[in-house]
Design an enzyme around this catalytic site. Structure first.
Site, PDB file in Angstrom:
ATOM      1  N   THR A 135      91.193  16.084   7.969  1.00 26.33           N
ATOM      2  CA  THR A 135      90.828  15.646   6.605  1.00 26.33           C
ATOM      3  C   THR A 135      89.398  15.130   6.547  1.00 26.33           C
ATOM      4  O   THR A 135      88.764  15.192   5.490  1.00 26.33           O
ATOM      5  CB  THR A 135      91.792  14.564   6.081  1.00 26.33           C
ATOM      6  N   VAL A 180      88.833  14.678   1.988  1.00 26.53           N
ATOM      7  CA  VAL A 180      89.977  15.301   1.314  1.00 26.53           C
ATOM      8  C   VAL A 180      91.233  15.012   2.134  1.00 26.53           C
ATOM      9  O   VAL A 180      91.647  15.814   2.979  1.00 26.53           O
ATOM     10  CB  VAL A 180      89.744  16.812   1.128  1.00 26.53           C
ATOM     11  N   HIS A 181      91.829  13.857   1.875  1.00 28.92           N
ATOM     12  CA  HIS A 181      92.986  13.431   2.664  1.00 28.92           C
ATOM     13  C   HIS A 181      94.279  14.076   2.154  1.00 28.92           C
ATOM     14  O   HIS A 181      94.734  15.096   2.681  1.00 28.92           O
ATOM     15  CB  HIS A 181      93.101  11.907   2.657  1.00 28.92           C
ATOM     16  N   ASP A 182      94.893  13.502   1.146  1.00 30.68           N
ATOM     17  CA  ASP A 182      96.223  13.946   0.720  1.00 30.68           C
ATOM     18  C   ASP A 182      96.270  15.396   0.239  1.00 30.68           C
ATOM     19  O   ASP A 182      97.250  16.101   0.517  1.00 30.68           O
ATOM     20  CB  ASP A 182      96.765  13.002  -0.356  1.00 30.68           C
ATOM     21  N   SER A 201      94.911  17.829   1.502  1.00 34.34           N
ATOM     22  CA  SER A 201      94.969  18.697   2.681  1.00 34.34           C
ATOM     23  C   SER A 201      96.406  18.976   3.107  1.00 34.34           C
ATOM     24  O   SER A 201      96.710  20.056   3.631  1.00 34.34           O
ATOM     25  CB  SER A 201      94.177  18.081   3.839  1.00 34.34           C
TER      26      SER A 201
END
Length: 320
Positions: free
Chosen positions: A197, A243-245, A247
């Site tokens: 991420t 771009v965490h969640d 991903s």
């Protein structure tokens, strides 16, 4: 054929971005949103989920989950990152109607998995308390779900080791005991952590363009991102955000975006390294080895970030 998911989330700015992605992508069928504490208290997270679900006509069932971790003392909401109520400067009215399934989230997960064997993927982007409670409530859930996809953890690939401590990622740190149970359970888990991420980035320019191309959805993403980008600018020194969640949603929609490494995963549950995630990725025999008796899980270590960014943009634009 689209992938049926139950989206377990603590909305949360990047959670909101991910919810809209899951709603938009043709290969994802979000049947339910289960909520958990984390970026906000459980009441805020559930209210935010209901608001996003209603505003953008997602049609998902919303189910409220755990208000705190299994064992450890609560860490508390990440107000500095996500604002007082989770969505930055976008505040859902405190009297917003909460229309939710009466079951607790973990029971709902077990029921849905039992009724739809082999069809439901659990996608969890907050602390893993609801999933651990589901394992305790009905151990057969490991045989009923299709897959578990987690946004969380950090394994040191590319130097990405932690974001709330030198070695711990926030979701795992919030409930390490739950995470260890989830990773050690006999179901297929794919972990989409900071290792990948942190390789994908929503720049300020990218979000500006989305604002102008994606109508009401693009405007909402832009508005909630203001607080997030302020944090990144002040604390990280960049114009944009990782771009965490989203991903995790990208993995469900197209696993070919990612390269994975396999091996059992354990979580440190006490002491200064609490929340640290460690994968045994070799076949060597060790005299002291509390990994090898558990199922090998997948850890994402590579990502085609440009293709992911294009997929997100195309999906959100389709809602305009």
């Amino acid at each position: 054929m689209s992938q049926k998911i139950i989206f377990d989330t603590d909305p949360g700015i990047d959670d909101a971005m991910a919810l809209l992605f899951a709603h938009a992508h043709d290969n994802v069928d979000m049947v339910a949103i289960t909520t958990v504490y984390g970026n906000g208290v459980i009441e805020d997270c559930t209210r935010n989920a209901c608001y996003i679900n209603d505003t953008f006509n997602m049609g998902a069932t919303v189910v409220q989950g755990a208000a705190g971790p299994l064992t450890r003392d609560p860490v508390g909401p990440t107000v500095v990152v996500h604002g007082e109520h989770g969505l930055g400067t976008v505040e859902v009215p405190l009297d917003y109607p909460i229309n939710i399934d009466p079951r607790p989230a973990h029971e709902y997960m077990c029921d849905m998995a039992r009724e739809n064997p082999g069809e439901i993927t659990l996608v969890a982007v907050g602390p893993l308390t609801n999933l651990a409670l589901a394992l305790q409530h009905d151990p057969e859930i490991v045989n009923n779900v299709k897959e578990v996809v987690i946004m969380g953890a950090a394994f040191g690939e590319g130097g990405h080791r932690g974001n709330v401590s030198p070695v711990a990622e926030a979701n795992i740190h919030d409930d390490p005991h739950a995470a260890d149970q989830v990773f050690c359970a006999d179901w297929p888990v794919t972990i989409v952590g900071l290792d990948v991420t942190h390789q994908t980035f929503f720049t300020g320019d990218y979000l500006d363009k989305l604002r102008h191309s994606a109508g009401e959805v693009g405007e909402f993403i832009w508005q909630v991102s203001r607080f997030y980008l302020k944090f990144y600018s002040e604390k990280v020194g960049v114009d944009g955000c990782h771009v965490h969640d989203p991903s995790a949603v990208a993995y469900v929609a197209d696993p070919s975006l990612f390269g994975v490494r396999k091996g059992p995963v354990r979580v440190v549950t006490e002491g200064p390294a609490i929340g640290m995630t460690i994968q045994k990725s070799d076949e060597r025999f060790y005299h002291h080895d509390e990994w090898s008796c558990f199922r090998a899980q997948q850890v994402c270590v590579e990502v085609d970030n440009q293709r992911l960014l294009q997929m997100y943009q195309d999906s959100i634009n389709s809602l305009a």
